[in-house]
Design a protein around this motif. Structure first.
Motif, mmCIF file in Angstrom:
data_model
loop_
_atom_site.group_PDB
_atom_site.id
_atom_site.type_symbol
_atom_site.label_atom_id
_atom_site.label_comp_id
_atom_site.label_asym_id
_atom_site.label_seq_id
_atom_site.Cartn_x
_atom_site.Cartn_y
_atom_site.Cartn_z
ATOM 1 N N TYR A 31 -3.025 22.606 -10.800
ATOM 2 C CA TYR A 31 -3.871 23.687 -10.287
ATOM 3 C C TYR A 31 -5.292 23.193 -10.050
ATOM 4 O O TYR A 31 -5.870 23.431 -8.998
ATOM 5 N N ASP A 32 -5.856 22.508 -11.029
ATOM 6 C CA ASP A 32 -7.235 22.020 -10.900
ATOM 7 C C ASP A 32 -7.391 21.065 -9.724
ATOM 8 O O ASP A 32 -8.391 21.102 -9.012
ATOM 9 N N ARG A 33 -6.411 20.215 -9.497
ATOM 10 C CA ARG A 33 -6.520 19.216 -8.441
ATOM 11 C C ARG A 33 -6.235 19.787 -7.047
ATOM 12 O O ARG A 33 -6.931 19.470 -6.098
ATOM 13 N N TYR A 34 -5.204 20.613 -6.911
ATOM 14 C CA TYR A 34 -4.749 21.013 -5.584
ATOM 15 C C TYR A 34 -5.024 22.459 -5.196
ATOM 16 O O TYR A 34 -5.053 22.778 -4.019
ATOM 17 N N CYS A 35 -5.222 23.332 -6.173
ATOM 18 C CA CYS A 35 -5.374 24.761 -5.868
ATOM 19 C C CYS A 35 -6.776 25.297 -6.091
ATOM 20 O O CYS A 35 -7.145 26.305 -5.495
ATOM 21 N N ASP A 36 -7.536 24.675 -6.942
ATOM 22 C CA ASP A 36 -8.869 25.183 -7.262
ATOM 23 C C ASP A 36 -9.734 25.167 -6.013
ATOM 24 O O ASP A 36 -9.778 24.191 -5.289
ATOM 25 N N LYS A 37 -10.422 26.266 -5.781
ATOM 26 C CA LYS A 37 -11.193 26.417 -4.553
ATOM 27 C C LYS A 37 -12.675 26.110 -4.720
ATOM 28 O O LYS A 37 -13.457 26.395 -3.834
ATOM 29 N N ALA A 38 -13.076 25.533 -5.838
ATOM 30 C CA ALA A 38 -14.492 25.257 -6.059
ATOM 31 C C ALA A 38 -14.998 24.218 -5.059
ATOM 32 O O ALA A 38 -14.383 23.184 -4.870
ATOM 33 N N GLY A 39 -16.084 24.534 -4.396
ATOM 34 C CA GLY A 39 -16.664 23.608 -3.433
ATOM 35 C C GLY A 39 -17.508 24.353 -2.425
ATOM 36 O O GLY A 39 -17.742 25.553 -2.551
ATOM 37 N N PRO A 40 -17.966 23.655 -1.395
ATOM 38 C CA PRO A 40 -18.877 24.268 -0.432
ATOM 39 C C PRO A 40 -18.219 25.261 0.526
ATOM 40 O O PRO A 40 -18.902 26.042 1.168
ATOM 41 N N VAL A 41 -16.887 25.249 0.631
ATOM 42 C CA VAL A 41 -16.199 26.186 1.514
ATOM 43 C C VAL A 41 -15.456 27.194 0.648
ATOM 44 O O VAL A 41 -14.695 26.816 -0.249
ATOM 45 N N LYS A 42 -15.710 28.487 0.894
ATOM 46 C CA LYS A 42 -15.101 29.550 0.084
ATOM 47 C C LYS A 42 -14.545 30.638 0.997
ATOM 48 O O LYS A 42 -15.096 30.909 2.052
#
Length: 147
Positions: A31-42
């Motif tokens: 989940y942390d590697r492939y699904c987490d949406k944290a970043g500049p695009v939301k």
């Protein structure tokens, strides 16, 4: 909006190449590697228009480095979002697209290339188009998108 993801269901629905890549990860690490949406695009807001689960028409508000942009898709959410991202300086190329219906919703897996790097993004949502948007965004953020 908070989405709870059944990581065991999404991993089992993943394409073989992604399952091989993540075979040593725990569901939380996946989940942390492939699904987490944290970043500049939301993805700020999601609105399906018309029949549910068709992805035929939808409107999404995406936030790119604190700027809001509304994207409307009529039939092809991949084309709509990648075009909008390109216009904002994020020339992402979709290399592989896999989508499967699970008991928990539409599981989408997108392998993308951005700034010479390749990686996967994954998402699970009730609506197939929303799942597609979320997977692309997760992929871009996973690759370390920078403005």
């Amino acid at each position: 909006m908070t989405i709870t993801i059944d990581t065991h269901a999404i991993i089992s629905a993943a394409p073989a190449s992604l399952r091989a890549e993540c075979r040593d990860l725990t569901p939380a690490e996946f989940y942390d590697r492939y699904c987490d949406k944290a970043g500049p695009v939301k993805l700020s807001e999601w609105t399906p228009i018309g029949a549910r689960h068709t992805g035929a028409h939808c409107a999404a508000t995406i936030e790119i480095a604190d700027r809001l942009r509304t994207v409307t898709a009529a039939g092809n959410p991949v084309a709509a979002l990648t075009s909008a991202l390109y216009d904002e300086g994020y020339p992402v190329e979709i290399l592989a697209f896999h989508q499967r219906r699970t008991e928990s919703g539409a599981a989408t897996f997108i392998q993308c290339e951005f700034n010479g790097r390749r990686g996967w993004g994954a998402a699970l949502a009730d609506d197939s188009a929303e799942s597609t948007f979320r997977a692309i965004i997760a992929g871009i953020n996973h690759l370390g998108a920078r403005i």
